[in-house]
Motif scaffolding. Structure first.
Motif, PDB file in Angstrom:
ATOM      1  N   ARG A 357       0.859  -1.193   0.000  1.00 52.79           N
ATOM      2  CA  ARG A 357       0.000   0.000   0.000  1.00 52.79           C
ATOM      3  C   ARG A 357       0.888   1.234   0.000  1.00 52.79           C
ATOM      4  O   ARG A 357       1.971   1.229   0.581  1.00 52.79           O
ATOM      5  CB  ARG A 357      -0.876   0.030   1.246  1.00 52.79           C
ATOM      6  N   CYS A 358       0.415   2.284  -0.607  1.00 53.47           N
ATOM      7  CA  CYS A 358       1.150   3.541  -0.671  1.00 53.47           C
ATOM      8  C   CYS A 358       1.244   4.152   0.724  1.00 53.47           C
ATOM      9  O   CYS A 358       0.249   4.215   1.446  1.00 53.47           O
ATOM     10  CB  CYS A 358       0.429   4.499  -1.619  1.00 53.47           C
ATOM     11  N   SER A 359       2.483   4.584   1.093  1.00 54.65           N
ATOM     12  CA  SER A 359       2.664   5.135   2.433  1.00 54.65           C
ATOM     13  C   SER A 359       2.044   6.519   2.551  1.00 54.65           C
ATOM     14  O   SER A 359       1.802   7.024   3.639  1.00 54.65           O
ATOM     15  CB  SER A 359       4.156   5.202   2.770  1.00 54.65           C
ATOM     16  N   GLY A 360       1.758   7.164   1.394  1.00 53.49           N
ATOM     17  CA  GLY A 360       1.168   8.511   1.426  1.00 53.49           C
ATOM     18  C   GLY A 360      -0.350   8.470   1.462  1.00 53.49           C
ATOM     19  O   GLY A 360      -0.971   8.953   2.423  1.00 53.49           O
ATOM     20  N   CYS A 361      -0.975   7.818   0.459  1.00 51.06           N
ATOM     21  CA  CYS A 361      -2.430   7.897   0.357  1.00 51.06           C
ATOM     22  C   CYS A 361      -3.143   6.584   0.674  1.00 51.06           C
ATOM     23  O   CYS A 361      -4.362   6.547   0.716  1.00 51.06           O
ATOM     24  CB  CYS A 361      -2.826   8.388  -1.038  1.00 51.06           C
ATOM     25  N   GLY A 362      -2.378   5.486   0.868  1.00 51.35           N
ATOM     26  CA  GLY A 362      -2.999   4.224   1.268  1.00 51.35           C
ATOM     27  C   GLY A 362      -3.529   3.390   0.126  1.00 51.35           C
ATOM     28  O   GLY A 362      -4.057   2.303   0.337  1.00 51.35           O
ATOM     29  N   GLN A 375       4.473   1.281  -8.043  1.00 49.42           N
ATOM     30  CA  GLN A 375       4.225   2.718  -8.023  1.00 49.42           C
ATOM     31  C   GLN A 375       2.752   2.999  -7.746  1.00 49.42           C
ATOM     32  O   GLN A 375       1.872   2.249  -8.170  1.00 49.42           O
ATOM     33  CB  GLN A 375       4.599   3.340  -9.365  1.00 49.42           C
ATOM     34  N   CYS A 376       2.534   4.098  -6.998  1.00 50.77           N
ATOM     35  CA  CYS A 376       1.163   4.508  -6.698  1.00 50.77           C
ATOM     36  C   CYS A 376       0.626   5.312  -7.869  1.00 50.77           C
ATOM     37  O   CYS A 376       1.230   6.282  -8.304  1.00 50.77           O
ATOM     38  CB  CYS A 376       1.122   5.347  -5.417  1.00 50.77           C
ATOM     39  N   ARG A 377      -0.537   4.880  -8.379  1.00 47.59           N
ATOM     40  CA  ARG A 377      -1.139   5.583  -9.525  1.00 47.59           C
ATOM     41  C   ARG A 377      -1.719   6.927  -9.106  1.00 47.59           C
ATOM     42  O   ARG A 377      -1.876   7.817  -9.937  1.00 47.59           O
ATOM     43  CB  ARG A 377      -2.273   4.733 -10.129  1.00 47.59           C
ATOM     44  N   ALA A 378      -2.015   7.071  -7.821  1.00 52.64           N
ATOM     45  CA  ALA A 378      -2.672   8.299  -7.364  1.00 52.64           C
ATOM     46  C   ALA A 378      -1.660   9.415  -7.123  1.00 52.64           C
ATOM     47  O   ALA A 378      -1.848  10.534  -7.566  1.00 52.64           O
ATOM     48  CB  ALA A 378      -3.468   8.025  -6.089  1.00 52.64           C
ATOM     49  N   CYS A 379      -0.567   9.095  -6.384  1.00 46.58           N
ATOM     50  CA  CYS A 379       0.348  10.174  -6.011  1.00 46.58           C
ATOM     51  C   CYS A 379       1.778   9.940  -6.477  1.00 46.58           C
ATOM     52  O   CYS A 379       2.659  10.758  -6.226  1.00 46.58           O
ATOM     53  CB  CYS A 379       0.307  10.422  -4.504  1.00 46.58           C
ATOM     54  N   GLY A 380       2.051   8.813  -7.144  1.00 45.22           N
ATOM     55  CA  GLY A 380       3.356   8.608  -7.753  1.00 45.22           C
ATOM     56  C   GLY A 380       4.438   8.071  -6.847  1.00 45.22           C
ATOM     57  O   GLY A 380       5.563   7.853  -7.279  1.00 45.22           O
TER      58      GLY A 380
END
Ligand code: ZN
Length: 449
Positions: A357-362, A375-380
């Motif tokens: 899971r993305c550490s920034g937006c989850g 890679q996170c598609r939402a915040c990169g």
């Protein structure tokens, strides 16, 4: 003088029974003035030997008497009378009147529990000691007879009350009130055990063959067996009953380590790491155990029931101890342990690997391709490793046994764990032996077996 008499292998597949000979032996010895102060012994030996009769039971008695020569003659006559030689019994009888020889018999007992003991070697050793022996058939029973003398109350033991049918009733169905057995079980458990199979709704205390045993109740003390016997209702006049001290339900055959390479027909235990779980035809399950001294093949066969469920929950890497008997190697497979008990010692940590899971937006990240990270598609944001979450294991650490119907006479039921006896054997209770059963109970036809 103190005497020890052992007999074995008087029964055949057609319905004689060594314990019944034991009962008549005691009756005759009492008639001859023999004095008993210890229970007769019902001794189970290695259940994996290929030439055994049904239960591989041997019987030994200890008593005081005047003339052992006369006793020996009487006992030989009884063995001849009660042995089913024409149907394959290979009876043996051993008489010891010198207690200083007992350590020798104890060593035969230990070997006969977990190995195949050489008959010739035992017979030669007995002849050298001047021990009186008597053999019928091929004389294989001499080994068990000698071994049974070597089982004594200093080891873990249980008791069994065996009640016998009158000769004319043998071969007819045993009529026992099922509900009375269940009630007896509920009122005396855990002081008695193996009375009832609640899974299959079946009485376990009555055998089904043509043999003279009407019922057998097992427990931790002679007194509770008499109590339990009184509670069972049945409609048959019996011949009599006797209480035996026994190594049944003690796992005596599994107490020693198996050696590698596995010896055919030996019994014991060995620990290792699970691998190669497979299922075969007919519901049999197989796996390999890496023992540190080499791999061994293990099988849990379909009749083991509950034990197969345990195997289904094993995963490679689990550390377990298996106990059982060794089936010999064939052209198709190596020697195989026929598993009778599984002790799960420690479970391997099983993990479920997911994209992190993305550490920034989850948000759950997307893979960028093999070894290219995520890679996170939402915040990169990026991450390199998958996320490992431990899987909750259904299987707990502990000891597991086959379903009651698949257990051996020697199998220790779970209820006995922590209740092992060490040397504190009971003195004879009133009613330990009876050659006349005054009781005839009528039971309602609806509850007949
Ligand atoms: Zn993000």
């Amino acid at each position: 003088m103190k005497c020890f008499l052992g007999v074995d292998d008087t029964d055949s597949h057609l319905g004689h029974c060594t314990t019944y000979l034991g009962y008549h032996l005691v009756k005759r010895l009492i008639g001859l003035g023999g004095k008993f102060s210890r229970y007769p012994r019902l001794v189970r030996l290695n259940p994996n030997v290929p030439f055994k009769t049904r239960g591989n039971a041997a019987v030994a008695v200890e008593f005081e008497c005047g003339d052992s020569a006369e006793i020996f003659e009487e006992a030989c006559a009884l063995v001849e009378e009660y042995s089913d030689v024409s149907n394959g019994a290979n009876s043996g009888l051993v008489l010891v009147d010198n207690p200083s020889q007992l350590p020798f018999f104890e060593s035969i007992y230990r070997r006969a529990l977990a190995e195949v003991v050489n008959k010739r070697g035992v017979i030669n050793a007995l002849k050298e000691k001047g021990t009186r022996i008597f053999a019928l058939g091929n004389g294989m029973g001499v080994v068990g007879a000698a071994a049974s003398i070597g089982f004594n109350g200093s080891l873990d033991h249980t008791y069994e009350l065996l009640a016998y049918r009158r000769r004319e009733r043998c071969g007819t169905p045993r009529v026992v009130d099922k509900d009375s057995v269940k009630r007896m079980d509920q009122e005396t458990f855990p002081r008695t055990f193996n009375n009832y199979d609640y899974q299959r709704d079946r009485v376990l205390i009555t055998p089904h063959g043509p043999d003279p045993v009407f019922l057998g109740i097992r427990g931790g003390s002679p007194q509770v067996l008499l109590e339990a016997f009184k509670r069972v209702e049945f409609s048959e006049n019996l011949e009599g009953h006797m209480i035996y001290v026994s190594n049944q339900c003690t796992d005596a055959h599994l107490s020693h380590g198996l050696s590698l390479p596995l010896k055919a027909y030996s019994a014991g235990k060995i620990a290792g790491t699970v691998s190669g779980l497979t299922s075969g035809d007919g519901g049999h399950l197989y796996f390999e155990l890496e023992t540190g001294r080499g791999q061994v093949r293990c099988a849990v066969y379909e009749p083991a029931g509950d034990l197969r469920k345990v195997v289904r929950f094993l995963v490679p890497g689990d550390l377990i101890e298996v106990a059982g008997g060794v089936r010999r190697a064939t052209s198709k497979h190596d020697a195989t342990i026929n598993v009778e008990r599984i002790h799960v010692l420690s479970r391997t940590l099983q993990v479920n690997a997911k994209n992190p899971r993305c550490s920034g937006c989850g948000t759950r990240m997307k893979s960028e391709g093999t070894d290219k990270g995520f890679q996170c598609r939402a915040c990169g944001r990026r991450a390199s490793e998958k996320e490992n979450t431990p899987v909750r294991r259904t299987l707990m650490e502990g000891v597991y046994l086959p379903s009651p119907r698949a257990r051996r006479h020697l199998t220790m039921p779970l209820v006995r764990y922590g209740r092992e006896t060490n040397g504190d054997s009971y003195s004879l209770v009133k009613g330990w032996f009876s050659a006349s059963e005054p009781r005839l109970l009528r039971v309602p036809a609806r509850s007949l077996l």
